[in-house]
Design a protein around this motif. Structure first.
Motif, mmCIF file in Angstrom:
data_model
loop_
_atom_site.group_PDB
_atom_site.id
_atom_site.type_symbol
_atom_site.label_atom_id
_atom_site.label_comp_id
_atom_site.label_asym_id
_atom_site.label_seq_id
_atom_site.Cartn_x
_atom_site.Cartn_y
_atom_site.Cartn_z
ATOM 1 N N VAL A 79 0.857 -1.193 0.000
ATOM 2 C CA VAL A 79 0.000 0.000 0.000
ATOM 3 C C VAL A 79 0.889 1.237 0.000
ATOM 4 N N VAL A 80 0.577 2.222 -0.845
ATOM 5 C CA VAL A 80 1.259 3.504 -0.854
ATOM 6 C C VAL A 80 0.194 4.591 -0.927
ATOM 7 N N GLN A 81 0.402 5.653 -0.150
ATOM 8 C CA GLN A 81 -0.538 6.770 -0.093
ATOM 9 C C GLN A 81 0.118 8.024 -0.662
ATOM 10 N N VAL A 82 -0.613 8.722 -1.511
ATOM 11 C CA VAL A 82 -0.125 9.959 -2.113
ATOM 12 C C VAL A 82 -1.241 10.997 -2.062
ATOM 13 N N LEU A 83 -0.847 12.258 -2.234
ATOM 14 C CA LEU A 83 -1.826 13.335 -2.279
ATOM 15 C C LEU A 83 -2.344 13.508 -3.699
ATOM 16 N N ALA A 84 -3.542 14.021 -3.820
ATOM 17 C CA ALA A 84 -4.175 14.144 -5.127
ATOM 18 C C ALA A 84 -3.480 15.185 -6.002
ATOM 19 N N ASP A 85 -2.750 16.120 -5.401
ATOM 20 C CA ASP A 85 -2.119 17.158 -6.203
ATOM 21 C C ASP A 85 -0.667 16.838 -6.536
ATOM 22 N N ASP A 143 -0.228 10.596 -16.446
ATOM 23 C CA ASP A 143 0.363 11.646 -17.270
ATOM 24 C C ASP A 143 -0.282 12.996 -17.011
ATOM 25 N N ASN A 144 -1.578 13.011 -16.680
ATOM 26 C CA ASN A 144 -2.290 14.259 -16.401
ATOM 27 C C ASN A 144 -2.517 14.480 -14.919
ATOM 28 N N GLY A 145 -1.896 13.653 -14.075
ATOM 29 C CA GLY A 145 -2.080 13.784 -12.640
ATOM 30 C C GLY A 145 -3.419 13.219 -12.197
ATOM 31 N N PHE A 146 -3.646 13.275 -10.896
ATOM 32 C CA PHE A 146 -4.906 12.804 -10.330
ATOM 33 C C PHE A 146 -5.929 13.931 -10.326
ATOM 34 N N ASP A 147 -7.183 13.563 -10.222
ATOM 35 C CA ASP A 147 -8.267 14.543 -10.162
ATOM 36 C C ASP A 147 -8.371 15.060 -8.731
ATOM 37 N N PRO A 148 -7.965 16.321 -8.475
ATOM 38 C CA PRO A 148 -7.977 16.804 -7.082
ATOM 39 C C PRO A 148 -9.385 17.060 -6.551
ATOM 40 N N VAL A 189 -5.110 7.480 -3.169
ATOM 41 C CA VAL A 189 -4.957 8.910 -3.472
ATOM 42 C C VAL A 189 -5.817 9.692 -2.495
ATOM 43 N N LEU A 190 -5.147 10.486 -1.647
ATOM 44 C CA LEU A 190 -5.831 11.246 -0.606
ATOM 45 C C LEU A 190 -6.134 12.657 -1.100
ATOM 46 N N PRO A 191 -7.167 13.271 -0.559
ATOM 47 C CA PRO A 191 -7.478 14.656 -0.956
ATOM 48 C C PRO A 191 -6.310 15.583 -0.625
ATOM 49 N N SER A 192 -6.100 16.598 -1.459
ATOM 50 C CA SER A 192 -4.990 17.524 -1.277
ATOM 51 C C SER A 192 -5.208 18.380 -0.034
ATOM 52 N N ARG A 193 -4.103 18.651 0.662
ATOM 53 C CA ARG A 193 -4.163 19.523 1.841
ATOM 54 C C ARG A 193 -3.910 20.981 1.497
ATOM 55 N N ARG A 194 -3.501 21.242 0.270
ATOM 56 C CA ARG A 194 -3.223 22.623 -0.104
ATOM 57 C C ARG A 194 -4.520 23.412 -0.243
ATOM 58 N N PRO A 195 -4.485 24.680 0.119
ATOM 59 C CA PRO A 195 -5.695 25.491 -0.049
ATOM 60 C C PRO A 195 -5.983 25.734 -1.515
ATOM 61 N N ARG A 196 -7.215 25.665 -1.867
ATOM 62 C CA ARG A 196 -7.622 25.910 -3.240
ATOM 63 C C ARG A 196 -7.574 27.415 -3.536
ATOM 64 N N VAL A 197 -7.362 27.720 -4.809
ATOM 65 C CA VAL A 197 -7.353 29.129 -5.223
ATOM 66 C C VAL A 197 -8.795 29.624 -5.260
ATOM 67 N N THR A 198 -9.080 30.649 -4.478
ATOM 68 C CA THR A 198 -10.435 31.209 -4.413
ATOM 69 C C THR A 198 -10.342 32.726 -4.316
ATOM 70 N N PHE A 199 -11.429 33.383 -4.718
ATOM 71 C CA PHE A 199 -11.562 34.828 -4.579
ATOM 72 C C PHE A 199 -12.486 35.113 -3.396
ATOM 73 N N PRO A 200 -12.030 35.850 -2.402
ATOM 74 C CA PRO A 200 -12.940 36.223 -1.308
ATOM 75 C C PRO A 200 -14.123 37.048 -1.813
ATOM 76 N N GLU A 201 -13.878 37.805 -2.878
ATOM 77 C CA GLU A 201 -14.917 38.663 -3.446
ATOM 78 C C GLU A 201 -15.007 38.376 -4.945
ATOM 79 N N PRO A 202 -15.849 37.440 -5.354
ATOM 80 C CA PRO A 202 -15.875 37.039 -6.767
ATOM 81 C C PRO A 202 -16.394 38.125 -7.702
ATOM 82 N N HIS A 203 -17.078 39.134 -7.183
ATOM 83 C CA HIS A 203 -17.558 40.208 -8.052
ATOM 84 C C HIS A 203 -17.319 41.543 -7.357
ATOM 85 N N ARG A 204 -16.823 42.501 -8.141
ATOM 86 C CA ARG A 204 -16.540 43.827 -7.582
ATOM 87 C C ARG A 204 -16.886 44.880 -8.636
#
Length: 660
Positions: A59-65, A146-151, A180-195
């Motif tokens: 068994v080997v465990q890796v992150l999705a990203d 080749d395209n990585g895992f689906d995060p 394949v474990l879910p990624s621990r990195r924070p996802r890229v998000t906008f605090p304010e999606p519309h301005r």
């Protein structure tokens, strides 16, 4: 014929020898019985080890990203008697946030590299199940897709069944389960999606309109997706600042902004920004040029005009426009505004440390306002670069006279010509010798340092001094490198003669009488009168005998007595060596001085304290050492043998003549 039973397995570690009892009989004869010993030795057997060969598999465990084609697992050959195949995770554990299994070579990767080079060259690896996005290389390395895992998915599991075959056809198989474990990195998000941003009044070029900042770590970058080719706005990809590219007024723009992870572009988010720039009743002036960049020579005279702005306003006349210069104090002191004209206010001296500290550049801003209203103003950036001009000729050093012994060796340093130049960079000079080096001018000069050295034979009897012409040329003092100035400098080199004969002193023997002075003082006794040939040779003096208690010393050719507390009268017999030249050409003479020191309380002749006279009673013997040649022993032996052979030859010749 004895053969191995089908399905039998031999293991030398358990049983290494079998004893077989064989019986044979022919018709009508007695039965014969013999024993056959079969020895089992260890050989290369391919075996898959646990947990790789277990039912569940390794068994080997890796992150999705994890990055595409990152090494996740390696099938390692391990020779242990036979050949054992096991597996090893190249990551060792689930990677920390911000890293991936492919970021560095782990100890398992080093082990896999050594094992693959030594044993995996004769192993073949085959993936028995094809329904997996993972890749198995021909060297037993399991790679990420080749395209990585689906995060975006939760925990994913992939099972691989691997068969290993060696070159003898032996094989074994094992299994691997990749979680394949879910990624621990924070996802890229906008605090304010519309301005929505509204700017009252026009804005000038390169002014900040607003700022959008996405979350997701330090690798977040920003870009404008729509319009595809924005002409009015630009965005700083790191800070997210949105700036105008030109003067804007009375426009409305819809911007689509994308933020993405620079290391993983598939992690991204979008936001919209609506920018409204309102118009003004009275527009700010428009000026040409909008930005002024120039370079001027340092010799530009104060009062010269660098640029004249042409500013217009739709509702105002030129008389209502006001011009002001803003910037650092150094810029405001060297430049000034007279109406729309930017003028030089002070000398731009390139050859100064203050100018060098500024980088030879001045920055300022011309502010043009309408009727003194700050909201109706235009700012024109100014950048002025000062260029060097070769104004001054190099200066020669004063008193460039050097003295060198006529016996100076090749390459000996004579002196250094230190020219000066007031142009910046200071004293950037090159040196050359007019006429070059040769028998008539046996000297050379270093092009960079100006050091003069001996490169030929010197003889003071043929030439007592040399007059050298050294050309000093400045370098890198003008924008045009071909504009250089030079000056010829006179350099005098005097040869110090070395005497050919021993010095002659008159007289060679002196008897002196002095009265001791107070302790701690110094009393001149006599001055030696010596000369050498040639007369220009410098002589040196040294006390070589009779001064064991250090009561006398020489100051040049003057003998000085140093009084002490001892009051008894006593005579001193001093031997003074006088020599000229150095090394093998040193010539010397010896002067004898008999000095009678009388204490202060003792009666002395009233006429004089120092009385030279000639010795009357005791003769003083002076030994002079003459140079004598003592041949070496081998030379004497060769000379003796040669003489004997010569005599023998002469005897033979005489005998033959007598016989005739």
């Amino acid at each position: 014929q004895v053969t191995l039973r089908a399905g039998a397995e031999l293991d030398a570690r358990r049983v290494n020898q079998y004893t077989l009892i064989l019986r044979a009989a022919c018709p009508g004869e007695d039965e014969v019985q013999e024993r056959l010993f079969v020895r089992v030795t260890a050989g290369r057997v391919l075996r898959c080890d646990t947990p790789f060969a277990s039912t569940e598999g390794d068994v080997v465990q890796v992150l999705a990203d994890v990055a595409p084609r990152t090494p996740l697992y390696a099938v390692l050959p391990q020779p242990l008697g036979g050949l054992t195949v096991s597996g090893s995770s190249l990551g060792g554990h689930t990677p920390r946030e911000g890293s991936s299994l492919g970021d560095s070579r782990t100890p398992a990767m080093e082990e896999w590299g050594r094992g693959s080079r030594s044993s995996a060259s004769f192993l073949q690896f085959r993936l028995q199940n094809r329904n997996t996005p993972l890749t198995l290389t021909r060297r037993g390395l399991v790679l990420a897709p080749d395209n990585g895992f689906d995060p975006s998915k939760d925990t994913q599991t992939f099972r691989l069944e691997i068969e290993v075959t060696d070159r003898h056809g032996h094989n074994c198989s094992g299994a691997l389960r990749v979680e394949v474990l879910p990624s621990r990195r924070p996802r890229v998000t906008f605090p304010e999606p519309h301005r929505a941003v509204t700017v009252t009044g026009g804005i000038g070029p390169w002014e900040v309109v607003t700022q959008v900042r996405a979350r997701g770590g330090d690798n977040v970058r920003h870009a404008i997706l729509a319009p595809v080719a924005p002409v009015d706005f630009t965005i700083d990809e790191v800070t997210g600042e949105i700036r105008s590219t030109r003067r804007l007024e009375g426009i409305r723009t819809h911007l689509l902004i994308r933020a993405y992870n620079a290391l993983r572009p598939d992690d991204h988010a979008t936001a919209t920004v609506d920018v409204t720039v309102q118009g003004t009743d009275r527009q700010a002036p428009r000026c040409v040029p909008a930005i002024f960049v120039t370079q001027v020579p340092e010799t530009v005279s104060p009062g010269s005009t660098l640029v004249t702005l042409r500013c217009t306003n739709s509702t105002s006349t030129d008389g209502c426009l006001h011009y002001a210069l803003e910037g650092p104090p150094s810029s405001r002191s060297h430049f000034c505004m007279e109406g729309p004209r930017l003028k030089v206010n002070a000398t731009l001296d390139y050859d100064s440390e203050a100018m060098a500290a500024l980088g030879f550049q001045f920055t300022a801003t011309i502010v043009v306002t309408v009727g003194g209203q700050p909201l109706q103003s235009t700012r024109v950036p100014v950048l002025v670069t000062v260029t060097p001009v070769n104004e001054f000729r190099p200066a020669c050093p004063s008193g460039a006279t050097f003295t060198v012994l006529e016996t100076a060796a090749f390459g000996s340093l004579v002196g250094r010509v230190a020219g000066t130049d007031r142009d910046y960079p200071m004293d950037s000079l090159e040196y050359s010798l007019e006429g070059g080096s040769g028998p008539a001018q046996p000297f050379s000069i270093d092009r960079r340092t100006g050091e003069i050295r001996v490169v030929g034979r010197l003889d003071s009897r043929q030439q007592k001094s040399y007059r050298l012409l050294v050309r000093v040329t400045d370098t890198h003092n003008d924008l045009d490198l071909w504009k250089r100035q030079s000056r010829l400098c006179d350099v005098s080199v005097r040869l110090q003669a070395v005497p050919d004969q021993p010095p002659v002193c008159i007289p060679e023997v002196q008897e002196l009488r002095i009265t001791a002075g107070p302790p701690g003082g110094r009393q001149p006794v006599t001055r030696l009168a010596c000369h050498s040939s040639p007369d220009s040779a410098v002589l040196a003096y040294s006390i070589v005998g009779g001064n064991e208690d250090g009561r006398f010393r020489l100051e040049g050719n003057t003998l000085v007595y140093l009084p002490s507390d001892r009051a008894e009268p006593r005579p001193f017999v001093l031997l003074v060596e006088v020599w000229g030249g150095s090394g093998g050409r040193r010539r010397s003479s010896v002067v004898a001085l008999v000095v009678h020191v009388v204490p202060r309380s003792a009666p002395v002749p009233p006429s004089s304290t120092t009385q030279p006279s000639t010795l009357q009673k005791e003769p003083l013997v002076v030994l002079r050492t003459e140079a004598v040649w003592h041949p070496p022993a081998w030379f004497v032996a060769v000379l003796t043998v040669a003489g004997a052979l010569l005599l023998a030859t002469l005897g033979c010749v005489a005998r033959s003549l007598l016989c005739r």
